[in-house]
Design a protein around this motif. Structure first.
Motif, PDB file in Angstrom:
ATOM      1  N   LEU A   1      12.419  46.931  20.733  1.00  0.00           N
ATOM      2  CA  LEU A   1      13.869  46.875  20.983  1.00  0.00           C
ATOM      3  C   LEU A   1      14.202  46.662  22.456  1.00  0.00           C
ATOM      4  O   LEU A   1      15.368  46.792  22.846  1.00  0.00           O
ATOM      5  CB  LEU A   1      14.537  48.176  20.494  1.00  0.00           C
ATOM      6  CG  LEU A   1      14.562  48.403  18.984  1.00  0.00           C
ATOM      7  CD1 LEU A   1      15.028  49.814  18.674  1.00  0.00           C
ATOM      8  CD2 LEU A   1      15.451  47.382  18.296  1.00  0.00           C
TER       9      LEU A   1
ATOM     10  N   GLU B   1      14.680  44.192  24.486  1.00  0.00           N
ATOM     11  CA  GLU B   1      15.712  43.227  24.886  1.00  0.00           C
ATOM     12  C   GLU B   1      17.120  43.687  24.533  1.00  0.00           C
ATOM     13  O   GLU B   1      18.110  43.125  25.016  1.00  0.00           O
ATOM     14  CB  GLU B   1      15.446  41.876  24.235  1.00  0.00           C
ATOM     15  CG  GLU B   1      15.521  41.871  22.721  1.00  0.00           C
ATOM     16  CD  GLU B   1      15.156  40.517  22.135  1.00  0.00           C
ATOM     17  OE1 GLU B   1      15.910  39.558  22.365  1.00  0.00           O
ATOM     18  OE2 GLU B   1      14.105  40.439  21.455  1.00  0.00           O
ATOM     19  N   TYR B   2      17.227  44.746  23.706  1.00  0.00           N
ATOM     20  CA  TYR B   2      18.546  45.235  23.293  1.00  0.00           C
ATOM     21  C   TYR B   2      18.922  46.556  23.973  1.00  0.00           C
ATOM     22  O   TYR B   2      19.926  47.162  23.618  1.00  0.00           O
ATOM     23  CB  TYR B   2      18.566  45.451  21.775  1.00  0.00           C
ATOM     24  CG  TYR B   2      18.129  44.243  20.995  1.00  0.00           C
ATOM     25  CD1 TYR B   2      18.916  43.099  20.930  1.00  0.00           C
ATOM     26  CD2 TYR B   2      16.907  44.238  20.314  1.00  0.00           C
ATOM     27  CE1 TYR B   2      18.504  41.974  20.219  1.00  0.00           C
ATOM     28  CE2 TYR B   2      16.489  43.125  19.598  1.00  0.00           C
ATOM     29  CZ  TYR B   2      17.295  42.005  19.563  1.00  0.00           C
ATOM     30  OH  TYR B   2      16.885  40.902  18.859  1.00  0.00           O
TER      31      TYR B   2
ATOM     32  N   LYS C   1      22.473  46.918  24.955  1.00  0.00           N
ATOM     33  CA  LYS C   1      23.469  46.491  23.974  1.00  0.00           C
ATOM     34  C   LYS C   1      24.177  47.703  23.350  1.00  0.00           C
ATOM     35  O   LYS C   1      23.584  48.776  23.200  1.00  0.00           O
ATOM     36  CB  LYS C   1      22.806  45.683  22.858  1.00  0.00           C
ATOM     37  CG  LYS C   1      22.184  44.371  23.304  1.00  0.00           C
ATOM     38  CD  LYS C   1      23.252  43.324  23.536  1.00  0.00           C
ATOM     39  CE  LYS C   1      22.620  41.961  23.807  1.00  0.00           C
ATOM     40  NZ  LYS C   1      23.641  40.912  24.025  1.00  0.00           N
TER      41      LYS C   1
ATOM     42  N   GLU D   1      26.593  45.918  18.322  1.00  0.00           N
ATOM     43  CA  GLU D   1      26.096  44.561  18.561  1.00  0.00           C
ATOM     44  C   GLU D   1      24.717  44.324  17.955  1.00  0.00           C
ATOM     45  O   GLU D   1      24.218  43.201  17.955  1.00  0.00           O
ATOM     46  CB  GLU D   1      26.044  44.281  20.062  1.00  0.00           C
ATOM     47  CG  GLU D   1      27.407  44.326  20.752  1.00  0.00           C
ATOM     48  CD  GLU D   1      27.314  44.121  22.243  1.00  0.00           C
ATOM     49  OE1 GLU D   1      27.863  43.127  22.742  1.00  0.00           O
ATOM     50  OE2 GLU D   1      26.663  44.960  22.919  1.00  0.00           O
ATOM     51  N   LEU D   2      24.101  45.377  17.444  1.00  0.00           N
ATOM     52  CA  LEU D   2      22.758  45.270  16.881  1.00  0.00           C
ATOM     53  C   LEU D   2      22.816  44.902  15.406  1.00  0.00           C
ATOM     54  O   LEU D   2      23.778  45.212  14.704  1.00  0.00           O
ATOM     55  CB  LEU D   2      22.011  46.598  17.037  1.00  0.00           C
ATOM     56  CG  LEU D   2      21.861  47.158  18.455  1.00  0.00           C
ATOM     57  CD1 LEU D   2      21.121  48.486  18.402  1.00  0.00           C
ATOM     58  CD2 LEU D   2      21.142  46.169  19.358  1.00  0.00           C
TER      59      LEU D   2
ATOM     60  N   ASN E   1      17.962  46.630  13.280  1.00  0.00           N
ATOM     61  CA  ASN E   1      17.755  47.254  14.583  1.00  0.00           C
ATOM     62  C   ASN E   1      18.521  48.571  14.707  1.00  0.00           C
ATOM     63  O   ASN E   1      18.054  49.500  15.362  1.00  0.00           O
ATOM     64  CB  ASN E   1      18.152  46.287  15.699  1.00  0.00           C
ATOM     65  CG  ASN E   1      17.096  45.213  15.931  1.00  0.00           C
ATOM     66  OD1 ASN E   1      15.917  45.415  15.650  1.00  0.00           O
ATOM     67  ND2 ASN E   1      17.508  44.050  16.416  1.00  0.00           N
TER      68      ASN E   1
END
Length: 298
Positions: A120, A122-123, A126, A130-131, A135
């Protein structure tokens, strides 16, 4: 026994959701908690967690009431989303860790480790909303694990996960079990339960139907399932009494075989019908046990 559920009953007005339910789970075991929709699984989990108070019976951990241990004992993943959609993922995980007794520093370190472990990274910045659904589910898994609980209660943990992430979560649950964590999870996917669980509890309409070691349960039922693959006439079985067709798949036929029927009779008829590629007597699958015990329409 680490977890003991003893004679638990829970009513909602005139509806009895759970009735006189008892089962036990050893430390470090993975238990599949099964039942059709509306069977009382989620209610039982909430009683174990102390979210709901039982009308009768009690729950204990290592012989003491769960209130003695406090919330840090548990990790809980609800079936519905239990996340704040406007919070950023990393911030949210730190918040959940602190709720379960971690310092801010420890919560940040562990959150970082789990974020990388579950892919996870890269998120990280966030917002939850938005996931993707999958996720978000992984974030909930991390939230349940972050404080290293002794007991994990997971309600449909594989919901929304693709095959790659399902395999990753299975690996995580097996690791938790190997470190001594007791895992109780519900799932409608019987294949996942068979892969992970040593023990099962099956309930229907709030009552216990079946419990114990899964392999012993299957062995006790005997090799009553027959799979036959052949190149030839696939209707050879129709004149053989004692065979019940369960599945007609492109690559094999599956039957329930009556104990009074000699399998060699079936094999002889199959050989006369064509070239036998596969002939195998098997124990019933968990799927088949489930349907037999609670009904195909459950």
């Amino acid at each position: 026994m680490a977890l003991s559920v003893l004679n638990v009953t829970k009513r909602f007005r005139d509806i009895t959701a759970v009735k006189d339910l008892s089962f036990k789970v050893d430390r470090g075991r993975i238990l599949g908690f099964l039942g059709p929709n509306g069977a009382g699984k989620t209610t039982t989990m909430r009683v174990i967690l102390g979210i709901l108070k039982p009308d009768a019976g009690h729950v204990s951990w290592e012989g003491r009431p769960l209130s003695y241990w406090g919330p840090a004992l548990f990790g809980y993943l609800p079936e519905e989303r239990g996340l704040y959609p406007k919070m950023h993922m990393h911030e949210h995980l730190v918040f959940l860790g602190q709720l379960n007794g971690l310092s801010s520093r420890d919560a940040k370190v562990r959150a970082d480790q789990w974020i990388e472990r579950l892919g996870l990274g890269e998120y990280r910045g966030k917002r939850i909303e938005e996931l993707s659904k999958g996720n978000q589910q992984k974030v909930q898994v991390i939230g349940a694990l972050l404080h290293q609980p002794k007991l994990l209660i997971l309600d449909e943990p594989f919901s929304g996960l693709d095959p790659v992430n399902t395999a990753m979560l299975k690996e995580v649950l097996l690791e938790q079990s190997q470190t001594g964590c007791t895992v109780v999870f519900s799932s409608h996917r019987m294949d996942q339960v068979e892969e992970l669980c040593e023990d099962i509890v099956l309930i229907h309409r709030g009552e216990l139907v079946l419990s114990g070691n899964l392999q012993r349960i299957k062995s006790a039922m005997g090799r009553q399932i027959l799979r036959v693959a052949l190149e030839g006439r696939r209707d050879f079985w129709r004149r053989i009494p004692g065979l019940t067709l369960l599945a007609d798949r492109p690559d094999y036929l599956e039957f329930r075989i009556d104990p009074s029927l000699d399998p060699n009779i079936v094999l002889t008829q199959a050989l006369q019908a064509g070239k036998v590629i596969r002939f195998e007597l098997m124990e019933p699958s968990l799927d088949q046990i489930f349907v037999e015990r609670v009904g195909a329409g459950a």
